[in-house]
Scaffold this active site. Structure first.
Site, PDB file in Angstrom:
ATOM      1  N   ASP A 135       0.835  -1.192   0.000  1.00 22.55           N
ATOM      2  CA  ASP A 135       0.000   0.000   0.000  1.00 22.55           C
ATOM      3  C   ASP A 135       0.875   1.249   0.000  1.00 22.55           C
ATOM      4  OD1 ASP A 135      -2.392   1.815   0.775  1.00 22.55           O
ATOM      5  OD2 ASP A 135      -3.281  -0.195   0.764  1.00 22.55           O
ATOM      6  N   ASP A 144      -2.111   2.168  18.277  1.00 23.80           N
ATOM      7  CA  ASP A 144      -2.982   1.011  18.143  1.00 23.80           C
ATOM      8  C   ASP A 144      -2.428  -0.006  17.145  1.00 23.80           C
ATOM      9  OD1 ASP A 144      -5.180  -0.160  19.273  1.00 23.80           O
ATOM     10  OD2 ASP A 144      -6.673   1.032  18.196  1.00 23.80           O
ATOM     11  N   ASP A 158      10.514   4.445  -3.134  1.00 19.29           N
ATOM     12  CA  ASP A 158      11.552   5.462  -2.999  1.00 19.29           C
ATOM     13  C   ASP A 158      12.932   4.958  -3.385  1.00 19.29           C
ATOM     14  OD1 ASP A 158       9.677   7.295  -2.016  1.00 19.29           O
ATOM     15  OD2 ASP A 158       9.789   6.377  -0.044  1.00 19.29           O
ATOM     16  N   THR A 185      -0.228   9.176   1.952  1.00 20.00           N
ATOM     17  CA  THR A 185      -1.417   9.607   1.232  1.00 20.00           C
ATOM     18  C   THR A 185      -2.272  10.525   2.091  1.00 20.00           C
ATOM     19  OG1 THR A 185      -2.626   7.656   1.973  1.00 20.00           O
ATOM     20  CG2 THR A 185      -1.549   7.514  -0.161  1.00 20.00           C
ATOM     21  N   HIS A 189      -4.345   5.880   3.514  1.00 19.60           N
ATOM     22  CA  HIS A 189      -4.944   4.642   3.033  1.00 19.60           C
ATOM     23  C   HIS A 189      -4.295   3.408   3.648  1.00 19.60           C
ATOM     24  CE1 HIS A 189      -6.042   1.495   0.031  1.00 19.60           C
ATOM     25  NE2 HIS A 189      -7.137   2.223  -0.133  1.00 19.60           N
ATOM     26  N   VAL A 200      -4.364  -3.522  17.366  1.00 29.67           N
ATOM     27  CA  VAL A 200      -4.235  -4.330  18.579  1.00 29.67           C
ATOM     28  C   VAL A 200      -5.573  -4.362  19.317  1.00 29.67           C
ATOM     29  CG1 VAL A 200      -3.000  -4.637  20.759  1.00 29.67           C
ATOM     30  CG2 VAL A 200      -1.802  -3.715  18.755  1.00 29.67           C
ATOM     31  N   SER A 357     -11.259  -1.597  -1.162  1.00 33.74           N
ATOM     32  CA  SER A 357      -9.988  -1.691  -0.425  1.00 33.74           C
ATOM     33  C   SER A 357     -10.243  -2.135   1.003  1.00 33.74           C
ATOM     34  CB  SER A 357      -9.280  -0.331  -0.402  1.00 33.74           C
ATOM     35  OG  SER A 357      -8.735  -0.011  -1.647  1.00 33.74           O
TER      36      SER A 357
END
Length: 500
Positions: A135, A144, A158, A185, A189, A200, A357
């Protein structure tokens, strides 16, 4: 509610005083066939050497205490064939559904839709299962998610393309030398997807993922929401080589990259890795489409390890928003306004997103949950189990191959039975033969309205609001002394009482 002891026949009394052995505390539940009255069934049981200890549900269910050394399977083997017996089963233990203490869990209605709490009675996931999130990156410091992020993962987007250096010598070298990068993003996303799969659970923070424990592996293949076919394919190879058992692909290319992306899916299949891919959403300014006619990759790739997912939340399927395919899409999962984690520096700790998604992430989470419980399953086995773990819904006919939406309660055969498929285990269901997820019980007798011949409700609910006529407080208070007086002789006489 007062429960009376079963009437004892003379034969039953003789058996009790003579042949019967001491009770063990184990019990079986015997259901009566329609039209069989309690007295007739009591006599049948007594002739077979079994004693009814109490009647429930208006005489439709009878509890039999087992003798010392008697096993449930043996008892039911003898009881089930008897005339008038509809079923025999153990009077099993009822446990509360596993519900996490995460404060935003009550806003995660989609987890109830897929019956996650029932599945959590069997497993809440395992950190031994690695799920690669291909992603836009993941917020590595999210409170979390951090405990389920054992590594920073890989960053494909990159990598240097033209400058000299080790990153030009091979795919894995490139992935290893590139620095990890958080979600970039505007919609956060990748971080949203990560939370759906594995925020968690039961940590008193935010939300719960489908897996409370899991090893999330971020593989950044998208930059600002888009990437190249080769970035995605290289990222998929890296995820496989990095130990992933499940790859989440919440993206797609309309009619592009078939050869390269499907080769990557095949590499995952060869290495026994499940790939879960989004069927796709409407194009800009357009509509959803049939991907059987106009493919979306990698969702349209062939593979015994591949699951293609669309979105469905209830009511009619929405072809204006989500792609579909009668053969090319496998199943559906909720996908509208799902609450999940967000990048702290952009959208905040938690936010809502919609699309296939998000549906894909729930199915990836389901695959990981299954592998946590049964780690030796192959990718093809996981796919087959997930295709069978759906609720068939008429609105999904022609929209996906199973015509079904994910139901985690059906994923674990050893879990609580749910005969009517309403999401309430039979051991807790006040009407296990009829779909009644609200468990409405107007007269409070333990028999749900859907099964109760005299539910204590008006036809229209007395003007709306649930169809129940509550007992006035004064009448309820007045009933208590009489009930206690009725109960007292039975208690003094040693009558046994048991709750369900």
């Amino acid at each position: 509610m007062i429960r009376l002891l079963c009437p004892r026949s003379l034969l039953a009394l003789a058996l009790l005083l003579g042949a019967a052995r001491p009770a063990t505390g184990e019990e079986v539940v015997v259901g009566a066939q329609t039209g069989i009255d309690a007295a007739t069934l009591h006599a049948t049981l007594a002739e077979a050497g079994f004693l009814c200890s109490r009647d429930l549900l208006h005489g439709r269910v009878h509890v039999v205490a087992l003798a010392e050394g008697e096993r449930v399977d043996e008892a039911c083997g003898a009881l089930a064939p008897l005339a008038g017996v509809r079923y025999c089963e153990a009077n099993g233990t009822v446990r509360s559904q596993a519900v996490p203490n995460d404060p935003l869990f009550d806003q995660q209605g989609y987890l109830q839709q897929i019956h996650a709490p029932t599945a959590w009675e069997t497993t809440q996931g395992a950190t031994s299962v690695v799920v690669a999130i291909l992603d836009s990156g993941v917020d590595l410091d999210h409170p979390d998610l951090a405990a389920n992020l054992p590594s920073a993962g890989f960053n494909q987007t990159d990598c240097p393309r033209e400058s000299p250096g080790t990153c030009l010598t091979g795919d894995l070298d490139c992935l290893q030398c590139a620095p990890a990068q958080d979600d970039d993003t505007a919609q956060s996303h990748g971080t949203h997807i990560a939370g759906l799969i594995g925020a968690v659970g039961n940590n008193g923070v935010g939300i719960a993922g489908v897996n409370w424990q899991v090893a999330l592996l971020p593989v950044k293949v998208l930059s600002q929401g888009s990437g190249t076919v080769t970035d995605v394919a290289e990222g998929m190879f890296a995820a496989v080589d990095g130990g992933a058992r499940v790859i989440n692909a919440s993206f797609g290319a309309a009619g592009q990259g078939e050869g390269t992306l499907c080769d990557a899916v095949a590499y995952a299949e060869k290495n026994n890795v499940v790939v879960v891919a989004a069927a796709g959403n409407l194009e800009s300014g357009g509509q959803g489409r049939d991907i059987d006619a106009a493919p979306e990759y990698p969702a349209s790739c062939a593979g015994a390890n591949l699951l293609a997912v669309t979105a469905y939340d209830g009511g009619a399927f929405d072809p204006s928003r989500f792609n579909w395919g009668a053969t090319g899409v496998d199943l559906a999962a909720p996908g509208t306004a799902l609450l999940s984690t967000g990048d702290l520096s952009s959208v905040g700790a938690y936010h809502l997103l919609s699309g296939t998604s998000q549906s894909t992430a729930l199915v990836s989470g389901a695959a990981a949950l299954l592998l946590a419980h049964e780690p030796t399953l192959t990718a093809a086995m996981v796919r087959a189990r997930l295709l069978a773990a759906v609720d068939v819904i008429p609105a999904l006919r022609g929209r996906c191959a199973t015509s079904g939406r994910l139901n985690l309660a059906k994923l674990f055969p050893g879990g609580p039975a749910d005969s009517d498929g309403d999401g309430v285990a039979d051991t807790s269901d006040n009407c296990p033969s009829e779909v009644n997820p609200d468990q409405a019980d107007c007269d409070g007798d333990g028999v749900g309205n859907a099964c109760d011949a005299t539910p204590g409700c008006t036809a229209d609910g007395g003007g709306g609001g649930g169809g129940c006529q509550a007992t006035p407080p004064a009448a309820a208070a007045a009933a208590w002394p009489a009930a206690l007086l009725l109960l007292l002789p039975l208690v003094v006489a040693g009558g046994r009482r048991g709750g369900r």
